[in-house]
Design a protein around this motif. Structure first.
Motif, PDB file in Angstrom:
ATOM      1  N   PRO A  98      25.133   5.121  46.277  1.00  0.00           N
ATOM      2  CA  PRO A  98      26.488   5.652  46.531  1.00  0.00           C
ATOM      3  C   PRO A  98      27.194   4.915  47.667  1.00  0.00           C
ATOM      4  O   PRO A  98      28.398   4.690  47.604  1.00  0.00           O
ATOM      5  N   SER A  99      26.437   4.543  48.710  1.00  0.00           N
ATOM      6  CA  SER A  99      27.036   3.787  49.821  1.00  0.00           C
ATOM      7  C   SER A  99      27.588   2.462  49.324  1.00  0.00           C
ATOM      8  O   SER A  99      28.721   2.081  49.666  1.00  0.00           O
ATOM      9  N   TYR A 100      26.805   1.754  48.529  1.00  0.00           N
ATOM     10  CA  TYR A 100      27.214   0.441  48.017  1.00  0.00           C
ATOM     11  C   TYR A 100      28.454   0.563  47.144  1.00  0.00           C
ATOM     12  O   TYR A 100      29.416  -0.215  47.286  1.00  0.00           O
ATOM     13  N   GLU A 101      28.450   1.543  46.251  1.00  0.00           N
ATOM     14  CA  GLU A 101      29.584   1.710  45.335  1.00  0.00           C
ATOM     15  C   GLU A 101      30.855   2.096  46.077  1.00  0.00           C
ATOM     16  O   GLU A 101      31.942   1.596  45.771  1.00  0.00           O
ATOM     17  N   CYS A 136      25.990  -1.986  59.321  1.00  0.00           N
ATOM     18  CA  CYS A 136      27.106  -1.448  60.108  1.00  0.00           C
ATOM     19  C   CYS A 136      28.349  -1.266  59.236  1.00  0.00           C
ATOM     20  O   CYS A 136      29.087  -0.284  59.377  1.00  0.00           O
ATOM     21  N   CYS A 137      28.593  -2.219  58.342  1.00  0.00           N
ATOM     22  CA  CYS A 137      29.780  -2.187  57.480  1.00  0.00           C
ATOM     23  C   CYS A 137      29.668  -1.187  56.344  1.00  0.00           C
ATOM     24  O   CYS A 137      30.673  -0.849  55.696  1.00  0.00           O
ATOM     25  N   ALA A 138      28.446  -0.738  56.055  1.00  0.00           N
ATOM     26  CA  ALA A 138      28.218   0.133  54.899  1.00  0.00           C
ATOM     27  C   ALA A 138      28.902   1.480  55.077  1.00  0.00           C
ATOM     28  O   ALA A 138      28.887   2.072  56.164  1.00  0.00           O
ATOM     29  N   VAL A 139      29.494   1.968  54.009  1.00  0.00           N
ATOM     30  CA  VAL A 139      30.075   3.311  54.008  1.00  0.00           C
ATOM     31  C   VAL A 139      28.947   4.336  53.959  1.00  0.00           C
ATOM     32  O   VAL A 139      27.999   4.197  53.175  1.00  0.00           O
ATOM     33  N   ASP A 140      29.018   5.344  54.803  1.00  0.00           N
ATOM     34  CA  ASP A 140      28.100   6.479  54.717  1.00  0.00           C
ATOM     35  C   ASP A 140      28.849   7.615  54.029  1.00  0.00           C
ATOM     36  O   ASP A 140      29.708   8.257  54.649  1.00  0.00           O
ATOM     37  N   PRO A 141      28.582   7.864  52.755  1.00  0.00           N
ATOM     38  CA  PRO A 141      29.356   8.868  52.005  1.00  0.00           C
ATOM     39  C   PRO A 141      29.322  10.246  52.648  1.00  0.00           C
ATOM     40  O   PRO A 141      30.263  11.041  52.477  1.00  0.00           O
TER      41      PRO A 141
END
Length: 472
Positions: A265-268, A452-457
């Motif tokens: 989910p973070s990647y998407e 660091c750049c990854a979204v944490d849903p």
């Protein structure tokens, strides 16, 4: 500190908690209420211990562990809860009262936290090894390492506290002013009782906790780094993820891949943002075009600066970070490497900052390690909007790293960090040739940047900060 003093301190740290949720000290009948520790949920009450700076530090668990924390400490000697330093003593002078408050709070929060850790223990009922989680938190004037450990399931359960302890508490001196001793209080909070808080927290929760200052000149930031490092290490422990990685995503653990890997989910959600940055810059010294996409590397990497070492450095960094990067530079390399190295790094830093936008909803902090040749380097990063680079790379051994001068390699790193608006600590764990140190740094930098750049849903677009924003 003498050996006798060290042994006395260790005995005190390993001692089990003796506090309760109700106690009397020097005329203060203290009671705790509204104690909550909620995983991935907001607490329904505020934090109000009567020690203002301590409240601010506990709030780091809300922001960085994503654990809802609340606790209220009441006293018959002062019933005015609007006085946020009512348990600090006059201008923070009552160390005994503060230690009692911090110990009570540590025990109470630890008991609540143990419930979540017991659930984690049940999920891993057959494991034979200790579960470790390590995190370093980078501030501009401090770097503190936290290591958390859960005992093996085959040993005594978390519920009996047998293996729980504050194993290491090495934060003092709190800053360099005054020399040798550092700060004794921050705001109205005394620094000495902090080990009692973490000791009681460890014993009550069933955790083994180690906190060690790796760098630190500012007392406020040392304490803040410790609480943030603990919070992030705790989040990773509960998630089953680990920052202590020396590998690329294809070799991540199952939990790590499920949380942050391709297809997660973070990647998407990260891809859905379509984050990119572009820059075109022409001067008498350089002509540069840069495009950067945080797209998992789908558009590829093509770096042509006219300096092979710089090309390789940014190619490694881009590959490990999962970005697409296109850089074309025509610079006055017949003069020297200064203008090209500096201007390319400025441009990449700026387009990265453009691509990241407000940074709301991002994971924001991570640390990663890489090996190249004999060199091993760890990079700890925070997309803080408070740019600062601190490094102990032993670059002075050579004049050149490949075809770039070492002084410009150092300057390029600084230009990248300053214009990327990030806080970065680089720690050389094993030395090697300067070129290997440079490439190990690039790889570790990219690995940290990816996370660091990854979204944490779970943050639902909110900023990972107790301030609520990074733009102010």
């Amino acid at each position: 500190m003498t050996d006798i003093a060290n042994e006395a301190k260790r005995a005190r740290l390993l001692a089990p908690p003796t506090t309760t949720n109700s106690a009397t000290l020097s005329g203060h009948e203290l009671t705790l209420s509204n104690v909550e520790v909620l995983n991935l949920s907001k607490a329904s009450h505020p934090i109000n211990t009567g020690i203002g700076f301590f409240d601010h530090m506990l709030d780091q668990l809300n922001s960085h562990a994503q654990i809802g924390i609340s606790v209220t400490v009441s006293s018959t000697a002062c019933e005015n809860h609007q006085d946020r330093n009512r348990h600090a003593g006059k201008e923070g002078s009552d160390g005994a009262l503060q230690e009692h408050v911090m110990s009570m709070v540590g025990k109470a929060l630890g008991e609540k936290l143990r419930d979540h850790l017991l659930m984690k223990e049940k999920e891993n009922s057959t494991r034979k090894d200790r579960v470790k989680s390590r995190f370093c938190c980078p501030l501009d004037e401090a770097l503190v390492e936290c290591i958390l450990e859960l005992p093996p399931s085959s040993s005594s359960s978390l519920s009996d506290h047998t293996n729980a302890a504050l194993l290491t508490f090495d934060l003092a001196p709190y800053g360099i002013y005054p020399k040798q001793t550092g700060r004794t209080k921050i705001g109205h909070m005394m620094t000495a009782p902090l080990d009692s808080f973490f000791s009681n927290l460890a014993s009550a929760s069933g955790l083994c906790i180690s906190l060690k200052k790796l760098r630190g000149k500012n007392g406020h930031h040392i304490v803040e780094s410790a609480f943030k490092a603990f919070s992030r290490a705790l989040r990773n422990l509960l998630d089953g993820t680990d920052t202590n990685l020396e590998c690329s995503p294809e070799d991540w653990s199952k939990n790590m891949a499920a949380m942050w890997g391709n297809g997660s989910p973070s990647y998407e959600e990260s891809l859905a943002l379509e984050r990119c940055g572009m820059s075109s810059r022409d001067t008498k010294e350089t002509s540069i075009q840069v495009r950067l996409d945080l797209d998992g590397g789908k558009k590829g990497i093509d770096v042509k600066t006219g300096i092979k070492t710089l090309d390789l450095f940014y190619t490694h960094l881009a590959k490990e970070s999962g970005m697409s990067l296109n850089v074309i530079c025509k610079g006055d390399t017949w003069v020297d490497d200064h203008h090209t190295s500096e201007d390319v790094s400025i441009a990449i830093g700026k387009v990265l900052n453009i691509a990241l936008g407000t940074k709301a909803g991002l994971n924001r902090m991570w640390c990663a390690t890489a090996k190249h040749g004999d060199a091993i380097v760890e990079v700890t990063m925070d997309l803080s909007n408070r740019p600062c680079l601190t490094s102990n790379l032993s670059l002075e051994q050579s004049e050149y790293a490949g075809d770039v001068s070492v002084e410009m390699l150092d300057h390029a790193l600084d230009s990248l960090v300053m214009n990327g608006q990030m806080t970065v600590h680089i720690v050389e764990q094993a030395t090697g040739e300067v070129l290997d140190l440079a490439m190990a740094t690039a790889i570790a930098f990219g690995r940290a940047l990816r996370l660091c750049c990854a979204v944490d849903p779970r943050r639902a677009g909110k900023t990972a900060s107790s301030k609520g924003t990074l733009s102010a």
